[in-house]
Design an enzyme around this catalytic site. Structure first.
Site, PDB file in Angstrom:
ATOM      1  N   ASP A   1       6.754  -0.127   8.210  1.00  0.00           N
ATOM      2  CA  ASP A   1       6.368   0.044   6.810  1.00  0.00           C
ATOM      3  C   ASP A   1       4.840   0.018   6.748  1.00  0.00           C
ATOM      4  OD1 ASP A   1       5.721  -0.129   4.141  1.00  0.00           O
ATOM      5  OD2 ASP A   1       7.329  -1.531   3.650  1.00  0.00           O
TER       6      ASP A   1
ATOM      7  N   LYS B   1       0.416   4.845  -0.885  1.00  0.00           N
ATOM      8  CA  LYS B   1      -0.909   4.432  -1.325  1.00  0.00           C
ATOM      9  C   LYS B   1      -2.004   5.420  -0.933  1.00  0.00           C
ATOM     10  CE  LYS B   1       0.370  -0.444  -1.676  1.00  0.00           C
ATOM     11  NZ  LYS B   1       0.405  -0.566  -3.128  1.00  0.00           N
TER      12      LYS B   1
ATOM     13  N   TYR C   1       7.159  -7.344   2.229  1.00  0.00           N
ATOM     14  CA  TYR C   1       7.664  -6.704   1.014  1.00  0.00           C
ATOM     15  C   TYR C   1       7.819  -5.208   1.273  1.00  0.00           C
ATOM     16  CZ  TYR C   1       7.784  -5.050  -3.841  1.00  0.00           C
ATOM     17  OH  TYR C   1       8.127  -4.455  -5.029  1.00  0.00           O
TER      18      TYR C   1
END
Length: 434
Positions: free
Chosen positions: A241, A274, A146
């Site tokens: 990612d 994050k 994702y």
């Protein structure tokens, strides 16, 4: 303590009248596991309390950012001081420069970095940048990975989409994803075939080195090595990612772990989020200077953001990165996470429940399977019904895991061995009923 005035059920009923599904991000809705979501009132350390004042040991940590736990004094002080100076300016600030310098020191594959406000924004722009830098349109992603909810990336994307059984999203026209090639994770044969067929047209390969949106699945070292070799040979860019794994599985992120086994290994572009924001909306993408200088205002690839480099978010991120850079931090965090996974494994084994888990740094995952899966198809074989019973059994006993089978979990520096023991003992009770 604030008097309880409303139950989770009543708040959820109110929410469903004014917010689609009653939530502002799909996986929060408990649709996959059933029941009513917990509405969080406050959090401190390794725990949060819901609106009914029930305490939970938190193993989602805001889906990864809270690596220090909630309300760390140094972070709170930094945020408070920054907020008093101003919430947003729309002009450059010193802390943007300091945060960029810090990120480049921690992730040396990057020569330059651009700050944004979300992982979706960072991933979307990284793909645009790869296309602009190479002059090519096609790119490869992998099933179950994702990369945010940009249209071209919502193809077999795992996470909430896996939970609801949708391989893509409504509202995404076929022509938008016609340049997106979705391959099986860890499948070397498919990777070779894709490059043989499309190598000259590929702008990039984008990959989660540890896929956290099909729970916790590692890309094998041979697979990452071959991704690097094929990208280098064809002129495509390798995009890592690391929104989940960045500064979470190791101080230098997942790429530093692969570099131990692949001499000289580096991705061309890295996506971060994050942890680098410490719980505030902040993300980044960075890469080699020649690539990053394709961005406006230097180059033709456009990207902008009103709140990019927000002064309060950068203060939060800098304070968090300072704390996790302290000597011994990741050794202790890794040991705590390993104690949790090993404890859960032992409890499952004693009850005769199929179970396997894995972890790195402060990130972990587990499956109700006999062996760790290597791709999305294998992940989908796990037992949903049993997982739902495990989730609710743990929730009743005060341990909050992700309310979906396809999400990794997170341990913070605030988790104590007593917290871990409490969780493992609760799991032993639940496993015996399964």
């Amino acid at each position: 303590m604030t008097p309880n005035t409303e139950s989770n059920e009543s708040l959820f009923a109110r929410a469903q009248r004014v917010i689609p599904g009653g939530v502002n991000s799909p996986v929060r809705a408990f649709r996959a596991v059933g029941g009513t979501p917990c509405f969080v009132k406050r959090a401190q350390g390794a725990c949060f309390w819901d609106e009914e004042d029930k305490r939970y040991i938190d193993y989602i940590g805001s889906w990864g950012p809270m690596i220090l736990g909630h309300g760390h004094p140094a972070v709170v002080d930094a945020v408070r001081a920054a907020a008093l100076e101003g919430f947003s300016f729309g002009a450059p600030t010193r802390r943007e420069v300091e945060l960029a310098e810090t990120l480049l020191a921690l992730v040396p594959s990057m020569d330059m970095v651009r700050l944004v406000s979300s992982g979706t924004e960072a991933a979307m722009t990284a793909i645009r940048l790869a296309r602009g830098a190479t002059g090519r349109s096609k790119f490869i992603k992998f099933e179950g990975c994702y990369h945010g909810h940009a249209d071209a990336l919502l193809v077999k994307a795992g996470s909430g989409l896996a939970t609801f059984g949708n391989p893509t999203s409504a509202g995404v026209p076929p022509e938008v994803v016609r340049h997106t090639l979705a391959l099986e994770y860890n499948n070397l044969e498919q990777l070779e075939q894709a490059f043989a067929m499309h190598g000259a047209a590929l702008a990039c390969v984008v990959i989660e080195p540890i896929a956290g949106n099909m729970n916790f699945v590692r890309a094998s070292v041979p697979f990452i090595r071959r991704c690097r070799e094929l990208c280098s040979a064809s002129g495509a860019l390798l995009v890592f990612d690391e929104v989940m794994t960045g500064c979470r599985v190791a101080l230098g992120s997942a790429q530093s772990l692969y570099a131990r086994d692949i001499p000289g290994f580096e991705p061309d572009i890295t996506i971060l989020g994050k942890v680098i924001g410490g719980g505030m909306p902040l993300a980044a993408f960075g890469g080699k200077r020649a690539i990053m200088e394709q961005l406006a205002p230097l180059g033709p690839v456009y990207q902008a953001g009103t709140l990019s480099g927000n002064p309060v978010a950068t203060a939060c991120g800098l304070a968090t990165l300072r704390e996790i850079s302290r000597p011994g931090f990741f050794e202790e965090l890794s040991a705590t996470t390993r104690a949790l996974v090993d404890g859960l494994q032992g409890a499952a084994d004693a009850a005769g429940v199929p179970f396997c888990g894995d972890c790195e740094g402060g990130m972990f995952g587990f499956f109700l399977l006999d062996a760790l899966p290597q791709n999305y198809g294998q992940v989908m074989r796990t037992d949903n019904t049993r997982f739902n019973r495990l989730f609710h059994g743990m929730l009743e006993r005060g341990s909050y895991f992700a309310p979906a089978l396809y999400e990794a979990g997170f341990v913070s520096a605030a988790h104590t061995r007593a917290d871990i023991a409490n969780t493992v003992n609760a799991a032993a009770e639940v496993f015996r009923t399964m």
